[in-house]
Design a protein around this motif. Structure first.
Motif, PDB file in Angstrom:
ATOM      1  N   SER A  95     -32.981 -16.360 -10.445  1.00 44.86           N
ATOM      2  CA  SER A  95     -33.390 -17.339  -9.533  1.00 44.86           C
ATOM      3  C   SER A  95     -32.515 -17.694  -8.470  1.00 44.86           C
ATOM      4  O   SER A  95     -32.142 -15.894  -7.829  1.00 44.86           O
ATOM      5  CB  SER A  95     -33.160 -18.969 -10.315  1.00 44.86           C
ATOM      6  N   ILE A  96     -32.901 -18.035  -6.959  1.00 44.55           N
ATOM      7  CA  ILE A  96     -32.388 -17.870  -5.764  1.00 44.55           C
ATOM      8  C   ILE A  96     -31.290 -19.334  -5.998  1.00 44.55           C
ATOM      9  O   ILE A  96     -31.788 -20.144  -5.921  1.00 44.55           O
ATOM     10  CB  ILE A  96     -33.493 -17.893  -4.944  1.00 44.55           C
ATOM     11  N   ASN A  97     -30.197 -18.694  -5.087  1.00 40.34           N
ATOM     12  CA  ASN A  97     -29.939 -20.266  -5.593  1.00 40.34           C
ATOM     13  C   ASN A  97     -29.499 -21.404  -3.677  1.00 40.34           C
ATOM     14  O   ASN A  97     -29.267 -20.399  -3.300  1.00 40.34           O
ATOM     15  CB  ASN A  97     -27.935 -20.449  -5.842  1.00 40.34           C
ATOM     16  N   VAL A  98     -30.350 -22.140  -3.680  1.00 40.19           N
ATOM     17  CA  VAL A  98     -30.118 -22.897  -2.319  1.00 40.19           C
ATOM     18  C   VAL A  98     -29.456 -24.242  -2.022  1.00 40.19           C
ATOM     19  O   VAL A  98     -29.769 -24.934  -3.408  1.00 40.19           O
ATOM     20  CB  VAL A  98     -32.558 -23.537  -2.149  1.00 40.19           C
ATOM     21  N   GLN A  99     -29.009 -24.336  -0.915  1.00 44.88           N
ATOM     22  CA  GLN A  99     -28.367 -25.083  -0.907  1.00 44.88           C
ATOM     23  C   GLN A  99     -28.517 -25.870   0.896  1.00 44.88           C
ATOM     24  O   GLN A  99     -29.697 -25.628   1.387  1.00 44.88           O
ATOM     25  CB  GLN A  99     -26.628 -24.587  -0.616  1.00 44.88           C
ATOM     26  N   GLY A 100     -28.553 -26.923   0.350  1.00 39.42           N
ATOM     27  CA  GLY A 100     -29.888 -27.842   1.587  1.00 39.42           C
ATOM     28  C   GLY A 100     -28.505 -29.126   1.839  1.00 39.42           C
ATOM     29  O   GLY A 100     -27.503 -29.692   0.570  1.00 39.42           O
ATOM     30  N   VAL A 101     -29.172 -29.572   3.160  1.00 41.71           N
ATOM     31  CA  VAL A 101     -27.627 -30.565   3.357  1.00 41.71           C
ATOM     32  C   VAL A 101     -28.895 -31.670   4.656  1.00 41.71           C
ATOM     33  O   VAL A 101     -29.931 -30.813   4.617  1.00 41.71           O
ATOM     34  CB  VAL A 101     -26.593 -30.718   4.694  1.00 41.71           C
ATOM     35  N   VAL A 102     -28.945 -32.714   3.331  1.00 45.33           N
ATOM     36  CA  VAL A 102     -30.053 -33.766   3.859  1.00 45.33           C
ATOM     37  C   VAL A 102     -29.147 -35.303   4.914  1.00 45.33           C
ATOM     38  O   VAL A 102     -28.374 -35.244   3.885  1.00 45.33           O
ATOM     39  CB  VAL A 102     -30.732 -34.503   2.572  1.00 45.33           C
ATOM     40  N   ASP A 103     -30.849 -35.595   4.420  1.00 46.26           N
ATOM     41  CA  ASP A 103     -29.625 -37.209   5.965  1.00 46.26           C
ATOM     42  C   ASP A 103     -30.727 -38.113   4.875  1.00 46.26           C
ATOM     43  O   ASP A 103     -31.231 -38.072   3.710  1.00 46.26           O
ATOM     44  CB  ASP A 103     -30.862 -37.341   7.156  1.00 46.26           C
ATOM     45  N   ALA A 104     -30.706 -39.546   5.542  1.00 41.12           N
ATOM     46  CA  ALA A 104     -30.830 -40.613   4.306  1.00 41.12           C
ATOM     47  C   ALA A 104     -32.408 -40.973   4.646  1.00 41.12           C
ATOM     48  O   ALA A 104     -33.289 -41.151   3.375  1.00 41.12           O
ATOM     49  CB  ALA A 104     -30.399 -41.630   5.182  1.00 41.12           C
ATOM     50  N   ASP A 105     -33.140 -39.705   5.043  1.00 36.12           N
ATOM     51  CA  ASP A 105     -34.500 -40.057   5.328  1.00 36.12           C
ATOM     52  C   ASP A 105     -34.904 -38.723   4.395  1.00 36.12           C
ATOM     53  O   ASP A 105     -36.385 -38.164   4.780  1.00 36.12           O
ATOM     54  CB  ASP A 105     -35.034 -40.364   6.534  1.00 36.12           C
ATOM     55  N   ALA A 158     -29.845 -25.703   5.819  1.00 34.73           N
ATOM     56  CA  ALA A 158     -29.921 -25.326   5.029  1.00 34.73           C
ATOM     57  C   ALA A 158     -29.543 -23.905   4.668  1.00 34.73           C
ATOM     58  O   ALA A 158     -30.221 -23.099   5.809  1.00 34.73           O
ATOM     59  CB  ALA A 158     -31.819 -24.520   4.488  1.00 34.73           C
ATOM     60  N   VAL A 159     -29.697 -22.993   3.429  1.00 32.56           N
ATOM     61  CA  VAL A 159     -28.712 -21.615   3.251  1.00 32.56           C
ATOM     62  C   VAL A 159     -29.523 -21.203   2.520  1.00 32.56           C
ATOM     63  O   VAL A 159     -29.773 -21.607   0.578  1.00 32.56           O
ATOM     64  CB  VAL A 159     -27.976 -21.805   2.788  1.00 32.56           C
ATOM     65  N   VAL A 160     -30.650 -20.247   2.083  1.00 30.92           N
ATOM     66  CA  VAL A 160     -31.672 -19.540   0.946  1.00 30.92           C
ATOM     67  C   VAL A 160     -31.229 -18.655   1.042  1.00 30.92           C
ATOM     68  O   VAL A 160     -31.537 -17.219   2.123  1.00 30.92           O
ATOM     69  CB  VAL A 160     -33.063 -19.946   1.537  1.00 30.92           C
ATOM     70  N   LYS A 161     -30.297 -17.559   0.773  1.00 30.97           N
ATOM     71  CA  LYS A 161     -30.148 -15.856   0.834  1.00 30.97           C
ATOM     72  C   LYS A 161     -29.326 -15.767  -0.688  1.00 30.97           C
ATOM     73  O   LYS A 161     -29.331 -14.499  -0.893  1.00 30.97           O
ATOM     74  CB  LYS A 161     -29.001 -15.419   2.184  1.00 30.97           C
ATOM     75  N   TRP A 162     -28.780 -16.751  -1.166  1.00 31.57           N
ATOM     76  CA  TRP A 162     -27.444 -15.726  -2.695  1.00 31.57           C
ATOM     77  C   TRP A 162     -28.585 -15.933  -3.409  1.00 31.57           C
ATOM     78  O   TRP A 162     -29.370 -16.877  -4.280  1.00 31.57           O
ATOM     79  CB  TRP A 162     -26.625 -16.928  -2.438  1.00 31.57           C
TER      80      TRP A 162
END
Length: 341
Positions: free
Chosen positions: A173-183, A189-193
């Protein structure tokens, strides 16, 4: 036997007749509701995306029956939305499988270059809007983001890099990090690890710490897999009173936005969810496709496009464990905030 090989060589030497497949125009055939069900975007937005990538994916050719740009866009959106086999997507649009594969990656790359819509709030107006949105959920103050990671299944591979992509759940798999707002909009986003990378390691090596140190005041919310910091608040692992329990409840309700954002992302683009199998491409190509889905998701959120309800709840796969450290500035900040509840 010699005669057989001679016949085989002669057959290979013959020029194969070109096959011109009939291509329907889904934009004329389907209503906007049908297009959203099949491509996740209505006609107007599909044409807008076509215009964005037109100069990049349209190549001058002296051959007849070149694949129109709008067909290239539809092929890409169909694959991302449904996670079908590439052969089925190719057949639906009257294109060969090799052409569909080339189209998919070129259009994803072009969309990533043209859709610049993943931006972290920085101006006072943007920060106030994001804080107000989070505060309305559970009255948790001063929050500018919710952070988490999710695992996107990809095909297995051979070589020395394979163990790095195997997550703790046992699949590549690819581990994707995301930061979101209330909407449910992705602001970072970090998509590389690879899948074996821990969430806290991805955070440490991303731009988020520097962004939060620059803002010097607001907080983002994360689960217990992250280290507690003065700008990253996690829940109490063992709450010792009513106020800490109320803090945990408000924290959970507010941070849940990132869980829902990943759920909506995978529901909108089934190629990212395990029910769609896995992305059957090399890791660099998978990374670019995931990034493309994130940017298209933000576009759909900004334009308030409808999303079909999933038949089953989307399960979000994580790659973290509980972190039990404390004794830093974040511990003191969390104790102060808990007194509000």
């Amino acid at each position: 036997m010699a005669a057989f090989f001679l016949l085989f060589e002669n057959d290979r030497a013959l020029r194969r007749e070109r096959i011109f497949r009939d291509r329907i125009n889904p934009l004329d055939r389907y209503t906007d509701l049908d297009l959203v069900a099949r491509y996740r975007f209505p006609r107007r937005e599909i044409l807008l995306l076509t215009d964005l990538v037109n100069d990049t994916v349209q190549h001058p050719t002296s051959r007849s029956c070149a694949i129109p740009v709008y067909i290239q866009g539809l092929i890409t959106l169909r694959f991302l939305a449904k996670g079908d086999y590439l052969s089925e997507v190719a057949d639906l649009h009257g294109v060969s499988v090799p052409s569909s594969s080339r189209i998919l990656h070129s259009v994803c790359l072009a969309l990533c270059q043209q859709l610049n819509n993943i931006t972290f709030p920085s101006t006072p107006e943007e920060l106030k809007r994001v804080k107000d949105g989070f505060y309305k959920i559970a009255h948790f103050p001063n929050v500018v983001g919710a952070i988490d990671g999710t695992l996107i299944p990809i095909q297995g591979m051979s070589g020395d890099d394979e163990p790095h992509f195997i997550c703790r759940k046992g699949f590549p798999s690819i581990n994707v990090q995301g930061v979101v707002d209330a909407d449910l909009r992705f602001t970072n986003a970090v998509v590389k690890w690879p899948g074996s990378t821990h969430d806290s390691f991805i955070l440490t090596n991303s731009s988020v710490p520097q962004l939060m140190e620059t803002l010097n005041g607001p907080w983002i919310l994360g689960d217990s897999g992250y280290h507690l910091k003065k700008w990253l608040l996690t829940p109490f692992n063992e709450p010792s009173g009513t106020k800490e329990e109320n803090y945990n409840q408000a924290h959970c309700s507010t941070r849940n936005t990132v869980e829902r954002a990943f759920g909506v992302l995978k529901c909108r683009f089934r190629c990212l969810h395990k029910t769609g199998g896995s992305l059957q491409f090399t890791a660099p190509k998978c990374i670019k496709m995931i990034e493309c889905c994130l940017r298209l998701h933000n576009m759909a959120i900004n334009r308030r496009l409808p999303l079909e309800a999933a038949d089953d709840p989307i399960q979000i796969l994580h790659n973290n464990t509980v972190y039990r450290g404390n004794g830093n500035d974040g511990f003191r900040v969390r104790q102060t905030i808990a007194k509000r509840f």
